[in-house]
Design an enzyme around this catalytic site. Structure first.
Site, mmCIF file in Angstrom:
data_model
loop_
_atom_site.group_PDB
_atom_site.id
_atom_site.type_symbol
_atom_site.label_atom_id
_atom_site.label_comp_id
_atom_site.label_asym_id
_atom_site.label_seq_id
_atom_site.Cartn_x
_atom_site.Cartn_y
_atom_site.Cartn_z
ATOM 1 N N ARG A 1 20.273 70.886 -44.327
ATOM 2 C CA ARG A 1 18.912 71.379 -44.535
ATOM 3 C C ARG A 1 17.928 70.335 -43.995
ATOM 4 N NH1 ARG A 1 15.359 71.825 -50.048
ATOM 5 N NH2 ARG A 1 13.812 73.266 -49.225
ATOM 6 N N HIS A 2 16.763 70.791 -43.525
ATOM 7 C CA HIS A 2 15.729 69.860 -43.081
ATOM 8 C C HIS A 2 15.342 68.908 -44.222
ATOM 9 C CE1 HIS A 2 12.950 72.048 -45.582
ATOM 10 N NE2 HIS A 2 13.451 73.165 -45.081
ATOM 11 N N GLY A 3 14.668 67.833 -43.869
ATOM 12 C CA GLY A 3 14.254 66.852 -44.869
ATOM 13 C C GLY A 3 12.988 67.266 -45.605
ATOM 14 N N ALA B 1 17.374 67.882 -47.346
ATOM 15 C CA ALA B 1 18.471 67.238 -46.602
ATOM 16 C C ALA B 1 19.854 67.540 -47.189
ATOM 17 C CB ALA B 1 18.260 65.728 -46.473
#
Ligand SMILES: *[C@@H]1O[C@H](CO)[C@@H](O)[C@H](O)[C@H]1NC(C)=O
Ligand SMILES: *[C@@H]1O[C@H](CO)[C@@H](O)[C@H](O)[C@H]1NC(C)=O
Ligand SMILES: *[C@@H]1O[C@H](CO)[C@@H](O)[C@H](O)[C@H]1NC(C)=O
Ligand SMILES: *[C@@H]1O[C@H](CO)[C@@H](O)[C@H](O)[C@H]1NC(C)=O
Ligand SMILES: *[C@@H]1O[C@H](CO)[C@@H](O)[C@H](O)[C@H]1NC(C)=O
Length: 458
Positions: free
Chosen positions: A81-83, A390
């Site tokens: 996952r994105h931060g 994340a």
């Protein structure tokens, strides 16, 4: 500069952490809201792995490496996952409403004054962009994963093009991918190399491309009936009442959206700036548990076990992962080199949750409903633990003296495949062929085109 900064930050953090323990002032490290463990998908990765507060680059090798000594890692696919990111426009509006209410509240206790003096700084333009903390989330994750899997995430593999990158088209995901890469480049002091990555929304944002999901769940408010019921339940009302009392405003002025906005304000101020903001004072642990459940309930019905199509919409990603594992397996069996040692795929919580659900992870014996808040206190489906910023699912293929084995690792902790926890008395990850057998129906079916048709052909 990056390393120096990291080292300083690392020492400062551990110093603060240990001081707080020695002085026994607080049970949580200073600056951490008491409710930080309940922020669901708005939570920090560190709360899911508290040892990182002492050392952000720490890894526990014994947790992920198979006890079988003869195993050698040959491939790793990470779905990340994105931060940490800014709030989306929709949430900013709710925060603004809550902020406005506080402006009209009477000056009471000192913390109320603090909330009133707090300046609204979130704007619609921020629209979910990656923040600096999010850059660090991915840089640090990259370094930790390279420590955990040094044979795969290696300088050599990066320079030889054996590490592939793919991302969702969203700016926060592209930036996260670049940050992950930067973490490795700085670690190995690589110069004059450029990140080569592919954008693929068919795989990383499959939920947008699945018509049946979009029509029957995404755009369908009735599909969220349990969420709506819980939000108008006595539990939520209790949260709003307490908040109204604390602020000394009429109960009718505090909507459920506002209660959620306070929760988000506390969460965002913490995730983005690492501060325990006065907004956190508006909620106690019991309130946070209610708000956590409200969001878990939403994720359950929209991304998890609530509806079959939620997980089926990830069939395309499921097949992408397994066809890659199959390819590596056949390369190994035929004695040729593995062309793709590492695959980094960056997406969203909405990418991870359906896939984890499809694979059968975190399934409770009973569904999460509006009336099961108390019964579900010990639930497995807890997004604060599963999908903070994340969050990452790592699948590692091992060659164990000719036997291929597959280990699943979520957020750097091993994850047992449901129904495959005992592998014929052998310690360590299951045989890859047993995993394939376990998911046979999905491997032979789970056809994205077919599952996602709006009007399934008979
Ligand atoms: C690492 O994980 C093992 C196995 O769960 C545990 O026993 C050990 O205490 C952990 N070590 C550290 C430093 O956290
Ligand atoms: C509460 O709502 C009423 C009616 O909309 C409004 O007149 C009043 O100013 C509000 N009070 C506060 C503290 O926001
Ligand atoms: C994200 O990427 C864009 C475009 O490359 C850049 O302008 C922006 O500064 C980046 N943001 C962060 C937080 O790195
Ligand atoms: C994305 O991945 C899918 C599935 O593997 C593939 O069919 C498609 O061509 C890819 N799209 C792009 C733009 O690479
Ligand atoms: C919306 O969801 C409800 C509850 O799941 C379902 O009964 C209904 O068929 C859905 N509506 C559409 C248009 O799919």
């Amino acid at each position: 500069m990056f390393t120096v900064k990291t080292i300083i930050a690392h020492f400062a953090l551990s110093y603060m952490f240990w001081c707080s323990l020695l002085l026994n002032v607080q049970t949580t490290p200073p600056g951490i809201p008491l409710i930080a463990n309940y922020f669901t998908t708005k939570g920090r990765y560190e709360e899911a792995n508290p040892y990182l507060l002492v050392d952000i680059l720490a890894v526990n090798k014994s947790l992920v490496n198979p006890p079988l000594e003869e195993c050698r890692e040959i491939h790793l696919t990470a779905i990340i996952r994105h931060g940490t990111r800014y709030p989306t426009s929709r949430n900013v509006q709710k925060m603004r409403d809550m902020h406005q209410l506080v402006q009209n509240a009477p000056e009471g206790k000192s913390w109320v004054r603090e909330v009133r003096q707090w300046k609204m700084w979130y704007t619609e333009e921020m629209d979910g962009r990656l923040v600096q903390k999010g850059v660090l989330d991915h840089q640090h994750l990259a370094i930790r994963l390279s420590k955990l899997f040094p044979l795969l995430l290696s300088k050599r593999n990066l320079q030889d093009g054996h590490i592939r990158f793919m991302t969702s088209s969203k700016h926060r995901c592209v930036n996260s991918t670049m940050s992950f890469y930067e973490g490795l480049v700085k670690l190995w002091d690589i110069k004059d190399e450029e990140l080569d990555f592919k954008v693929n929304d068919t795989l990383m944002r499959f939920f947008d491309h699945c018509a049946r999901f979009v029509e029957t769940v995404g755009k369908n408010q009735s599909a969220m009936a349990e969420v709506d019921k819980f939000i108008s339940s006595a539990f939520m009302e209790g949260v709003q009442k307490k908040m109204a009392d604390r602020l000394q405003v009429p109960f009718s002025n505090v909507t459920s959206d506002m209660a959620q906005a306070s929760f988000y304000l506390c969460a965002y101020e913490f995730a983005i700036k690492t501060i325990n903001s006065p907004w956190c004072q508006l909620l106690d642990t019991e309130d946070a548990l209610v708000l956590e459940y409200a969001n878990d309930l939403k994720q359950f019905w929209k991304r998890g076990y609530g509806q079959d199509i939620n997980s089926k919409s990830s069939c395309v990603l499921f097949h992408d992962v397994f066809s890659r594992l199959d390819r590596v397996a056949s390369e190994i069996r035929s004695g040729s080199d593995v062309t793709e040692a590492v695959t980094i795929q960056v997406g969203h919580a909405e990418t991870l949750l359906p896939l984890l659900t499809l694979l059968g992870f975190f399934k409770d014996s009973m569904p999460l409903t509006s009336s099961s808040y108390v019964k579900q206190r010990q639930r497995a489906f807890r997004t604060s633990k599963i999908s903070p910023y994340a969050a990452n699912l790592v699948l590692v293929l091992y060659d164990c003296s000719g036997d291929l084995r597959l280990q699943a690792v979520l957020n750097e902790k091993p994850l047992a495949f449901p129904g495959l926890s005992v592998h014929q008395g052998v310690e360590g990850p299951p045989l890859y062929q047993d995993v394939r057998e376990h998911y046979r129906d999905l491997l032979q079916g789970c056809n994205f085109e077919k599952e996602c048709q709006l009007f399934p052909s008979k």
